[in-house]
Write a protein that holds these residues in place. Sequence first.
Motif, PDB file in Angstrom:
ATOM      1  N   CYS A  94      -5.187   3.436  17.712  1.00  0.00           N
ATOM      2  CA  CYS A  94      -6.445   4.037  18.467  1.00  0.00           C
ATOM      3  C   CYS A  94      -6.549   3.979  19.599  1.00  0.00           C
ATOM      4  N   TYR A  95      -6.622   5.117  20.543  1.00  0.00           N
ATOM      5  CA  TYR A  95      -7.423   4.677  22.162  1.00  0.00           C
ATOM      6  C   TYR A  95      -8.687   4.950  22.252  1.00  0.00           C
ATOM      7  N   ARG A  96      -8.895   6.315  22.028  1.00  0.00           N
ATOM      8  CA  ARG A  96     -10.156   6.969  21.803  1.00  0.00           C
ATOM      9  C   ARG A  96     -10.997   7.319  20.744  1.00  0.00           C
ATOM     10  N   LEU A  97     -12.564   6.635  20.667  1.00  0.00           N
ATOM     11  CA  LEU A  97     -13.478   6.579  20.312  1.00  0.00           C
ATOM     12  C   LEU A  97     -13.307   8.510  19.591  1.00  0.00           C
ATOM     13  N   PRO A  98     -13.820   9.204  18.311  1.00  0.00           N
ATOM     14  CA  PRO A  98     -13.604   7.636  17.189  1.00  0.00           C
ATOM     15  C   PRO A  98     -12.423   7.783  16.671  1.00  0.00           C
ATOM     16  N   CYS A  99     -12.315   6.139  15.699  1.00  0.00           N
ATOM     17  CA  CYS A  99     -10.671   5.853  15.665  1.00  0.00           C
ATOM     18  C   CYS A  99     -11.179   6.407  13.596  1.00  0.00           C
ATOM     19  N   LYS A 100      -9.955   6.283  13.340  1.00  0.00           N
ATOM     20  CA  LYS A 100     -10.045   6.567  11.438  1.00  0.00           C
ATOM     21  C   LYS A 100      -9.954   4.607  11.136  1.00  0.00           C
ATOM     22  N   LEU A 101     -10.894   4.669  10.168  1.00  0.00           N
ATOM     23  CA  LEU A 101     -11.090   3.732   9.395  1.00  0.00           C
ATOM     24  C   LEU A 101     -10.461   3.148   8.559  1.00  0.00           C
ATOM     25  N   TYR A 102      -9.905   2.251   7.742  1.00  0.00           N
ATOM     26  CA  TYR A 102      -8.927   2.258   6.783  1.00  0.00           C
ATOM     27  C   TYR A 102      -9.934   0.914   6.094  1.00  0.00           C
ATOM     28  N   PRO A 103     -10.593   1.423   4.947  1.00  0.00           N
ATOM     29  CA  PRO A 103     -11.727   0.471   3.744  1.00  0.00           C
ATOM     30  C   PRO A 103     -10.873  -0.125   2.731  1.00  0.00           C
ATOM     31  N   SER A 104     -11.432  -1.214   2.884  1.00  0.00           N
ATOM     32  CA  SER A 104     -10.961  -2.161   1.340  1.00  0.00           C
ATOM     33  C   SER A 104     -11.453  -1.758   0.490  1.00  0.00           C
ATOM     34  N   ILE A 105     -12.198  -0.848   0.466  1.00  0.00           N
ATOM     35  CA  ILE A 105     -12.954  -0.096  -0.563  1.00  0.00           C
ATOM     36  C   ILE A 105     -13.022  -0.845  -1.956  1.00  0.00           C
ATOM     37  N   GLU A 106     -12.967  -1.840  -2.131  1.00  0.00           N
ATOM     38  CA  GLU A 106     -13.228  -3.402  -3.428  1.00  0.00           C
ATOM     39  C   GLU A 106     -13.536  -4.607  -1.754  1.00  0.00           C
ATOM     40  N   PRO A 107     -13.848  -4.989  -2.788  1.00  0.00           N
ATOM     41  CA  PRO A 107     -15.216  -6.157  -2.040  1.00  0.00           C
ATOM     42  C   PRO A 107     -13.453  -7.547  -1.058  1.00  0.00           C
ATOM     43  N   ILE A 108     -13.354  -7.655  -0.561  1.00  0.00           N
ATOM     44  CA  ILE A 108     -12.174  -8.487  -0.036  1.00  0.00           C
ATOM     45  C   ILE A 108     -12.763 -10.544   0.521  1.00  0.00           C
ATOM     46  N   ASP A 109     -12.069 -10.833   0.516  1.00  0.00           N
ATOM     47  CA  ASP A 109     -12.229 -12.056   1.093  1.00  0.00           C
ATOM     48  C   ASP A 109     -10.891 -12.537   2.234  1.00  0.00           C
ATOM     49  N   MET A 110     -10.686 -12.275   2.427  1.00  0.00           N
ATOM     50  CA  MET A 110      -9.525 -12.124   3.560  1.00  0.00           C
ATOM     51  C   MET A 110      -9.096 -10.361   4.004  1.00  0.00           C
ATOM     52  N   VAL A 111      -8.448 -10.219   4.745  1.00  0.00           N
ATOM     53  CA  VAL A 111      -7.347  -9.203   5.743  1.00  0.00           C
ATOM     54  C   VAL A 111      -5.873  -9.784   6.167  1.00  0.00           C
ATOM     55  N   ILE A 112      -4.974  -9.676   6.784  1.00  0.00           N
ATOM     56  CA  ILE A 112      -4.087  -9.558   7.264  1.00  0.00           C
ATOM     57  C   ILE A 112      -3.062  -8.349   8.086  1.00  0.00           C
ATOM     58  N   GLU A 113      -3.206  -8.375   9.008  1.00  0.00           N
ATOM     59  CA  GLU A 113      -2.915  -7.614  10.129  1.00  0.00           C
ATOM     60  C   GLU A 113      -1.714  -7.943  10.479  1.00  0.00           C
ATOM     61  N   VAL A 114      -0.246  -7.261  10.056  1.00  0.00           N
ATOM     62  CA  VAL A 114       1.449  -7.706  10.735  1.00  0.00           C
ATOM     63  C   VAL A 114       1.590  -6.592  11.778  1.00  0.00           C
ATOM     64  N   ASN A 115       3.063  -6.698  11.978  1.00  0.00           N
ATOM     65  CA  ASN A 115       3.305  -4.695  13.000  1.00  0.00           C
ATOM     66  C   ASN A 115       4.096  -4.626  11.212  1.00  0.00           C
ATOM     67  N   ALA A 116       3.368  -2.999  11.637  1.00  0.00           N
ATOM     68  CA  ALA A 116       4.072  -2.142  10.693  1.00  0.00           C
ATOM     69  C   ALA A 116       5.200  -1.838  10.222  1.00  0.00           C
ATOM     70  N   GLY A 117       5.453  -2.318   8.769  1.00  0.00           N
ATOM     71  CA  GLY A 117       7.438  -1.976   8.643  1.00  0.00           C
ATOM     72  C   GLY A 117       6.993  -3.589   7.290  1.00  0.00           C
ATOM     73  N   ILE A 118       6.310  -4.780   8.023  1.00  0.00           N
ATOM     74  CA  ILE A 118       6.674  -5.560   7.424  1.00  0.00           C
ATOM     75  C   ILE A 118       6.418  -5.902   6.224  1.00  0.00           C
ATOM     76  N   SER A 119       5.188  -5.243   5.554  1.00  0.00           N
ATOM     77  CA  SER A 119       5.414  -5.398   4.379  1.00  0.00           C
ATOM     78  C   SER A 119       6.027  -4.369   2.750  1.00  0.00           C
ATOM     79  N   GLU A 120       7.161  -3.571   3.462  1.00  0.00           N
ATOM     80  CA  GLU A 120       7.868  -2.610   3.078  1.00  0.00           C
ATOM     81  C   GLU A 120       9.271  -3.715   2.945  1.00  0.00           C
ATOM     82  N   LYS A 121       9.537  -4.458   4.097  1.00  0.00           N
ATOM     83  CA  LYS A 121      10.265  -5.044   4.138  1.00  0.00           C
ATOM     84  C   LYS A 121      10.581  -6.801   3.711  1.00  0.00           C
ATOM     85  N   LEU A 122       9.107  -6.400   3.381  1.00  0.00           N
ATOM     86  CA  LEU A 122       9.638  -8.063   2.122  1.00  0.00           C
ATOM     87  C   LEU A 122       8.722  -8.035   0.797  1.00  0.00           C
TER      88      LEU A 122
END
Length: 149
Positions: free
Chosen positions: A108-136
């Motif tokens: 996202c290069y301009r505001l407003p940007c889409k939000l990606y909510p966890s919905i539930e309480p969490i204690d960590m977030v991991i970000e990896v290149n797109a497609g990695i979660s499916e590949k693994l």
Amino acid sequence: MRYKLLLLNLIFIINTSIILNVKKIYSKELNWLINPNTVIELEISDDFKKREIGLMNREKLKKNKGMIFIYDKLEPVNIWMYNTYIPLDIIYVRNYKIIKINPNAKPCYRLPCKLYPSIEPIDMVIEVNAGISEKLNLEVGDNLIFRKY
């Protein structure tokens, strides 16, 4: 006098060596062990400022690299992709277990940007290149194993 100077220099060298070794022990990266053949190196973001910046302004992310956001307490979080140039998979974690995966979050290069909510309480977030979660074949409910190096 000469011996005192020599002794002070020796103490300085020993202290410097200890400090450098401590920095290696308390590295700011974790290994995420997916399986015996796959390891993802995660840069740690464990305070407000680091989490706020995250992977913003990075033009690329190596194949087996990512970032882990560690929170002080369980809480719902919103992730956005403002000034993030790389499409990412966002993985929400609670107690070392995957709670939710948002695959292929778009830059996202301009505001407003889409939000990606966890919905539930969490204690960590991991970000990896797109497609990695499916590949693994990562799925909600998977337990995660980390090793500090």
